[in-house]
Design a protein around this motif. Sequence first.
Motif, PDB file in Angstrom:
ATOM      1  N   ARG A 135       0.837  -1.206   0.000  1.00 31.29           N
ATOM      2  CA  ARG A 135       0.000   0.000   0.000  1.00 31.29           C
ATOM      3  C   ARG A 135       0.872   1.256   0.000  1.00 31.29           C
ATOM      4  N   ASP A 136       1.941   1.240   0.791  1.00 25.00           N
ATOM      5  CA  ASP A 136       2.861   2.386   0.820  1.00 25.00           C
ATOM      6  C   ASP A 136       3.474   2.628  -0.555  1.00 25.00           C
ATOM      7  N   ILE A 137       3.882   1.552  -1.213  1.00 24.33           N
ATOM      8  CA  ILE A 137       4.473   1.666  -2.553  1.00 24.33           C
ATOM      9  C   ILE A 137       3.450   2.274  -3.511  1.00 24.33           C
ATOM     10  N   ASP A 138       2.240   1.750  -3.492  1.00 24.60           N
ATOM     11  CA  ASP A 138       1.194   2.274  -4.381  1.00 24.60           C
ATOM     12  C   ASP A 138       0.895   3.741  -4.087  1.00 24.60           C
ATOM     13  N   TYR A 139       0.866   4.085  -2.816  1.00 27.85           N
ATOM     14  CA  TYR A 139       0.568   5.465  -2.423  1.00 27.85           C
ATOM     15  C   TYR A 139       1.654   6.417  -2.915  1.00 27.85           C
ATOM     16  N   ILE A 140       2.899   6.048  -2.689  1.00 28.47           N
ATOM     17  CA  ILE A 140       4.004   6.900  -3.127  1.00 28.47           C
ATOM     18  C   ILE A 140       3.989   7.026  -4.651  1.00 28.47           C
ATOM     19  N   CYS A 141       3.757   5.930  -5.336  1.00 30.15           N
ATOM     20  CA  CYS A 141       3.719   5.966  -6.803  1.00 30.15           C
ATOM     21  C   CYS A 141       2.544   6.810  -7.316  1.00 30.15           C
ATOM     22  N   ALA A 142       1.426   6.745  -6.638  1.00 26.91           N
ATOM     23  CA  ALA A 142       0.273   7.559  -7.042  1.00 26.91           C
ATOM     24  C   ALA A 142       0.571   9.041  -6.867  1.00 26.91           C
ATOM     25  N   ARG A 143       1.197   9.388  -5.755  1.00 24.14           N
ATOM     26  CA  ARG A 143       1.571  10.791  -5.535  1.00 24.14           C
ATOM     27  C   ARG A 143       2.568  11.252  -6.594  1.00 24.14           C
ATOM     28  N   ALA A 144       3.535  10.411  -6.904  1.00 24.19           N
ATOM     29  CA  ALA A 144       4.512  10.759  -7.935  1.00 24.19           C
ATOM     30  C   ALA A 144       3.817  10.889  -9.290  1.00 24.19           C
ATOM     31  N   GLY A 145       2.879   9.998  -9.557  1.00 27.21           N
ATOM     32  CA  GLY A 145       2.135  10.066 -10.818  1.00 27.21           C
ATOM     33  C   GLY A 145       1.346  11.362 -10.956  1.00 27.21           C
ATOM     34  N   MET A 146       0.728  11.785  -9.857  1.00 28.41           N
ATOM     35  CA  MET A 146      -0.006  13.064  -9.896  1.00 28.41           C
ATOM     36  C   MET A 146       0.944  14.217 -10.177  1.00 28.41           C
ATOM     37  N   ALA A 147       2.097  14.191  -9.529  1.00 30.41           N
ATOM     38  CA  ALA A 147       3.076  15.257  -9.752  1.00 30.41           C
ATOM     39  C   ALA A 147       3.544  15.253 -11.201  1.00 30.41           C
ATOM     40  N   LEU A 148       3.772  14.073 -11.758  1.00 26.79           N
ATOM     41  CA  LEU A 148       4.174  13.988 -13.161  1.00 26.79           C
ATOM     42  C   LEU A 148       3.075  14.501 -14.085  1.00 26.79           C
ATOM     43  N   ASP A 149       1.836  14.139 -13.770  1.00 23.31           N
ATOM     44  CA  ASP A 149       0.709  14.619 -14.581  1.00 23.31           C
ATOM     45  C   ASP A 149       0.646  16.135 -14.607  1.00 23.31           C
ATOM     46  N   LEU A 150       1.023  16.750 -13.503  1.00 26.22           N
ATOM     47  CA  LEU A 150       0.974  18.203 -13.411  1.00 26.22           C
ATOM     48  C   LEU A 150       2.304  18.847 -13.796  1.00 26.22           C
ATOM     49  N   ALA A 151       3.219  18.029 -14.340  1.00 26.91           N
ATOM     50  CA  ALA A 151       4.537  18.495 -14.798  1.00 26.91           C
ATOM     51  C   ALA A 151       5.319  19.158 -13.670  1.00 26.91           C
ATOM     52  N   HIS A 152       5.140  18.658 -12.456  1.00 24.84           N
ATOM     53  CA  HIS A 152       5.821  19.207 -11.287  1.00 24.84           C
ATOM     54  C   HIS A 152       6.985  18.270 -10.933  1.00 24.84           C
ATOM     55  N   ALA A 153       8.122  18.506 -11.580  1.00 21.84           N
ATOM     56  CA  ALA A 153       9.277  17.625 -11.434  1.00 21.84           C
ATOM     57  C   ALA A 153       9.789  17.583 -10.000  1.00 21.84           C
ATOM     58  N   THR A 154       9.783  18.697  -9.305  1.00 22.01           N
ATOM     59  CA  THR A 154      10.302  18.735  -7.931  1.00 22.01           C
ATOM     60  C   THR A 154       9.505  17.807  -7.026  1.00 22.01           C
ATOM     61  N   ALA A 155       8.193  17.877  -7.095  1.00 21.35           N
ATOM     62  CA  ALA A 155       7.355  17.012  -6.263  1.00 21.35           C
ATOM     63  C   ALA A 155       7.507  15.546  -6.682  1.00 21.35           C
ATOM     64  N   ALA A 156       7.588  15.294  -7.979  1.00 26.36           N
ATOM     65  CA  ALA A 156       7.746  13.918  -8.453  1.00 26.36           C
ATOM     66  C   ALA A 156       9.084  13.342  -7.993  1.00 26.36           C
ATOM     67  N   ARG A 157      10.133  14.152  -8.048  1.00 22.51           N
ATOM     68  CA  ARG A 157      11.450  13.713  -7.597  1.00 22.51           C
ATOM     69  C   ARG A 157      11.442  13.409  -6.101  1.00 22.51           C
ATOM     70  N   ARG A 158      10.731  14.224  -5.334  1.00 22.61           N
ATOM     71  CA  ARG A 158      10.627  14.011  -3.888  1.00 22.61           C
ATOM     72  C   ARG A 158       9.953  12.661  -3.602  1.00 22.61           C
ATOM     73  N   GLU A 159       8.906  12.334  -4.324  1.00 20.08           N
ATOM     74  CA  GLU A 159       8.226  11.052  -4.134  1.00 20.08           C
ATOM     75  C   GLU A 159       9.109   9.902  -4.602  1.00 20.08           C
ATOM     76  N   LEU A 160       9.849  10.117  -5.677  1.00 21.34           N
ATOM     77  CA  LEU A 160      10.772   9.090  -6.145  1.00 21.34           C
ATOM     78  C   LEU A 160      11.838   8.820  -5.090  1.00 21.34           C
TER      79      LEU A 160
END
Length: 174
Positions: A135-160
């Motif tokens: 569940r943690d993996i899915d949650y982190i990946c979902a947050r990163a996916g949202m950041a990527l969808d919004l072209a927010h590299a900083t937030a996506a990198r933080r989740e990665l």
Amino acid sequence: MPDVYGFLLDAELSKAFDVWSGYLNSRTGEDPGVRARLRDLLESARTAAAEDELVHARALVAEMYDEAEEAGLPWAPARPTAEEADRQARDYAKDDLRKVCTVQRREDLDTIAIILSVTRRRLWALADLDAATRRDIDYICARAGMALDLAHATAARRELERLESLARRLGVKP
């Protein structure tokens, strides 16, 4: 930074317009009166969107799904699930985003997406992974996916980074 969320909303509407146009231009033999009403609603929704009345346009599209369902039209488009609508909107928005994001930004986002995908697969391949960690993996990946969808590299990198930290704790090379 461009209004990526706006692109996603516009793309969702464009996708609905295309789906309904394709359906209404086909010959299905279904109730011509209902189909005429759906054509009118589609035209009104397109007009509303062109006049930047997007809330009204979305309401008209929702009304189309409702009316087709109530009429029992077997070949009419089904209302997409939230996941399907997001996936379809992302596919449509990619073209518009390519026009406003720099090549460097797109490459950065693509790199993050690839590393995220590979790391997730490596983690899910662990045989002794418990449900809470999955569940943690899915949650982190979902947050990163949202950041990527919004072209927010900083937030996506933080989740990665969060996902890579979890991978290191589990003994998986990110």
